[in-house]
Design a protein around this motif. Structure first.
Motif, mmCIF file in Angstrom:
data_model
loop_
_atom_site.group_PDB
_atom_site.id
_atom_site.type_symbol
_atom_site.label_atom_id
_atom_site.label_comp_id
_atom_site.label_asym_id
_atom_site.label_seq_id
_atom_site.Cartn_x
_atom_site.Cartn_y
_atom_site.Cartn_z
ATOM 1 N N TYR A 152 0.703 -1.271 -0.056
ATOM 2 C CA TYR A 152 0.171 -0.089 -0.046
ATOM 3 C C TYR A 152 0.933 1.216 0.057
ATOM 4 N N ASP A 153 2.131 1.256 0.690
ATOM 5 C CA ASP A 153 3.000 2.460 0.654
ATOM 6 C C ASP A 153 3.333 2.556 -0.526
ATOM 7 N N ARG A 154 4.057 1.562 -1.494
ATOM 8 C CA ARG A 154 4.346 2.016 -2.552
ATOM 9 C C ARG A 154 3.408 2.252 -3.667
ATOM 10 N N LEU A 155 1.856 1.933 -3.570
ATOM 11 C CA LEU A 155 1.020 2.212 -4.329
ATOM 12 C C LEU A 155 0.625 3.662 -4.055
ATOM 13 N N VAL A 156 0.561 4.168 -2.886
ATOM 14 C CA VAL A 156 0.440 5.519 -2.628
ATOM 15 C C VAL A 156 1.851 6.471 -3.118
ATOM 16 N N ALA A 157 2.793 5.957 -3.057
ATOM 17 C CA ALA A 157 4.068 6.682 -3.463
ATOM 18 C C ALA A 157 3.968 6.719 -4.779
ATOM 19 N N VAL A 158 3.649 5.921 -5.814
ATOM 20 C CA VAL A 158 3.528 5.977 -6.983
ATOM 21 C C VAL A 158 2.321 6.591 -7.754
ATOM 22 N N CYS A 159 1.111 6.237 -7.095
ATOM 23 C CA CYS A 159 -0.005 6.837 -7.821
ATOM 24 C C CYS A 159 -0.556 8.133 -7.212
ATOM 25 N N LYS A 160 0.294 8.282 -6.085
ATOM 26 C CA LYS A 160 -0.266 9.879 -5.393
ATOM 27 C C LYS A 160 0.932 10.398 -4.729
ATOM 28 N N PRO A 161 1.944 10.481 -5.631
ATOM 29 C CA PRO A 161 3.227 11.076 -5.062
ATOM 30 C C PRO A 161 3.128 12.582 -4.471
ATOM 31 N N GLY A 248 -2.862 -6.887 -6.466
ATOM 32 C CA GLY A 248 -3.651 -5.725 -6.924
ATOM 33 C C GLY A 248 -3.122 -4.504 -7.101
ATOM 34 N N SER A 249 -2.406 -4.077 -5.955
ATOM 35 C CA SER A 249 -1.716 -3.175 -5.692
ATOM 36 C C SER A 249 -0.538 -2.752 -6.763
ATOM 37 N N TYR A 250 0.189 -3.962 -6.788
ATOM 38 C CA TYR A 250 1.087 -3.811 -7.889
ATOM 39 C C TYR A 250 0.744 -3.717 -9.201
ATOM 40 N N GLY A 251 -0.304 -4.057 -9.619
ATOM 41 C CA GLY A 251 -1.025 -4.056 -10.830
ATOM 42 C C GLY A 251 -1.169 -2.616 -10.903
ATOM 43 N N HIS A 252 -1.928 -1.957 -10.053
ATOM 44 C CA HIS A 252 -1.863 -0.300 -10.159
ATOM 45 C C HIS A 252 -0.672 0.196 -10.439
ATOM 46 N N VAL A 253 0.472 0.028 -9.629
ATOM 47 C CA VAL A 253 1.750 0.366 -9.842
ATOM 48 C C VAL A 253 2.216 0.447 -11.341
ATOM 49 N N VAL A 254 2.097 -1.031 -11.762
ATOM 50 C CA VAL A 254 2.628 -1.047 -13.109
ATOM 51 C C VAL A 254 2.184 -0.353 -14.030
ATOM 52 N N ARG A 255 0.797 -0.088 -14.024
ATOM 53 C CA ARG A 255 0.140 0.837 -14.971
ATOM 54 C C ARG A 255 0.300 2.048 -14.820
ATOM 55 N N ALA A 256 0.818 2.739 -13.525
ATOM 56 C CA ALA A 256 1.156 4.043 -13.206
ATOM 57 C C ALA A 256 2.552 4.286 -14.010
ATOM 58 N N VAL A 257 3.375 3.271 -13.652
ATOM 59 C CA VAL A 257 4.837 3.219 -14.057
ATOM 60 C C VAL A 257 4.906 3.424 -15.576
ATOM 61 N N GLY A 265 13.077 7.468 -14.280
ATOM 62 C CA GLY A 265 12.023 7.299 -13.178
ATOM 63 C C GLY A 265 11.504 5.925 -12.974
ATOM 64 N N ARG A 266 11.173 5.561 -14.432
ATOM 65 C CA ARG A 266 10.577 4.086 -14.507
ATOM 66 C C ARG A 266 11.709 2.999 -13.827
ATOM 67 N N ASN A 271 13.098 -0.895 -9.570
ATOM 68 C CA ASN A 271 13.989 -1.405 -8.571
ATOM 69 C C ASN A 271 13.494 -1.364 -7.465
ATOM 70 N N THR A 272 12.636 -0.568 -6.916
ATOM 71 C CA THR A 272 12.102 -0.445 -5.442
ATOM 72 C C THR A 272 11.121 -1.508 -5.136
#
Length: 347
Positions: A152-161, A248-257, A265-266, A271-272
């Motif tokens: 969830y932390d990575r999801l927020v960091a990538v999708c809502k920086p 599911g969270s990483y699915g959203h992260v991949v789409r955002a990346v 940036g990608r 990496n993280t």
């Protein structure tokens, strides 16, 4: 039944006036009645790898080296995350807690395992067995929830920086960690007594190198369908639901990346997130195999080796995964080492 039973023959004295001479009458000691001897009462025998004595010697050396490296690696991550101001972020707050859990996992059973591998004594006290089981279930449940919090932390960091520091406030981070510990302790308080209270009809040999729930369930001499059902439901609720959430969270992260135009940036995000996802897959792969199948039907030898593989190799790899693939941690470690060298020169 314990194989080290001893027998005693007690003579029955007959009065001198009796015509029949005294005849020795065999009697079993009370320790034979319950299938144990005086040295093993209230203790479990961890069979582990005792059927492979040559392998035990190799395992002792390998496990000792891996344990020391695990202690050093995870302790280093905790110190770096605590001492370097640049790493005072939610991501490294969770990472330091993950390292603490890894230290707890290894330290809860490896000292006992090394002791059993070093000699003929393979026993563990009933209290020690109960503590091992309790800690194993607590730390396993906490790590499941902590990995979900990290996702969830990575999801927020990538999708809502732009809103990251507001959403992932210290209060929320502390609340997520506290909730993880609360759920882990609750899960263990439910399953530990149910497992330990199963009747064993005098059997005290655990076909494992630690007091793990599936191994203890196999020792029961009664039907364990109810206990296995409860364990399956809890595992389904904790493990699979959280795994679906993480994926599911990483699915959203991949789409955002994929929307990020900057290649650097990608690369940084992958990496993280790739480091965290690697740890998730290693952890959940072992947990699903061990706990999402009936205890008496699972392969005992495979279970022992897979548990050893996860608890040694995976926990040893976690610090390497997060340091070798993370420039911030490597930079903080370098600054910490350079600072110590400079301080020594001044002194």
């Amino acid at each position: 039944m314990h194989t080290g039973l001893t027998r005693a023959w007690l003579g029955v004295h007959v009065p001198a006036s009796a015509a029949v001479p005294p005849v020795p009458t065999p009697r079993l000691r009370s320790t034979e009645m319950d299938g144990t001897n005086s040295s093993s009462q209230g203790r479990f025998v961890l069979l582990g790898f005792s059927d492979r004595p040559h392998l035990e010697r190799v395992l002792f050396v390998v496990i000792l080296v891996a344990y020391v490296l695990t202690l050093v690696g995870n302790s280093t991550i905790i110190l770096v995350c605590r001492l370097d101001p640049r790493l005072c972020t939610p991501m490294y707050f969770f990472l330091s807690h993950l390292s603490f859990l890894d230290l707890g996992f290894t330290s809860s059973y490896i000292p006992q395992l090394l002791y059993n591998l070093s000699g003929r004594d393979k026993t563990i006290s009933s209290a020690g067995c109960g503590v091992q089981l309790f800690l194993f279930l607590v730390l396993g449940g906490v790590e499941c929830l902590l990995l979900a919090a990290m996702a969830y932390d990575r999801l927020v960091a990538v999708c809502k920086p732009l809103h990251y520091m507001v959403i992932m406030s210290p209060r929320l981070c502390l609340g997520l960690v506290s909730a993880a510990w609360g759920c882990g302790v609750t899960n263990s308080l439910v399953m530990s007594p149910l497992t330990l209270r199963l009747p064993r009809c005098g059997h005290n040999k655990v076909n494992h190198f630690l007091c793990e729930m599936p191994a203890l369930i196999r020792m029961a001499c009664v039907s364990t369908v109810a206990v296995e059902g409860i364990a399956f439901v809890l595992a389904l609720g904790i493990v699979l639901c959280l795994l679906v959430f993480i994926l599911g969270s990483y699915g959203h992260v991949v789409r955002a990346v994929c929307r990020i135009q900057s290649s650097s940036g990608r690369h940084r995000v992958f990496n993280t997130c790739g480091s965290h996802l690697t740890v998730v897959l290693l952890f959940y792969g072992n947990i699903i195999y061990m706990y999402m199948q009936p205890g008496k039907r699972s392969s005992q030898d495979q279970g022992k080796f897979l548990t050893l593989l996860y608890n040694m190799v995976t926990l040893l790899l976690n610090p390497l995964i997060y340091t070798l693939r993370n420039k911030e941690v490597k930079g903080a470690l370098g600054r910490l080492l350079l600072g110590n060298v400079s301080l020594r020169r001044i002194l």
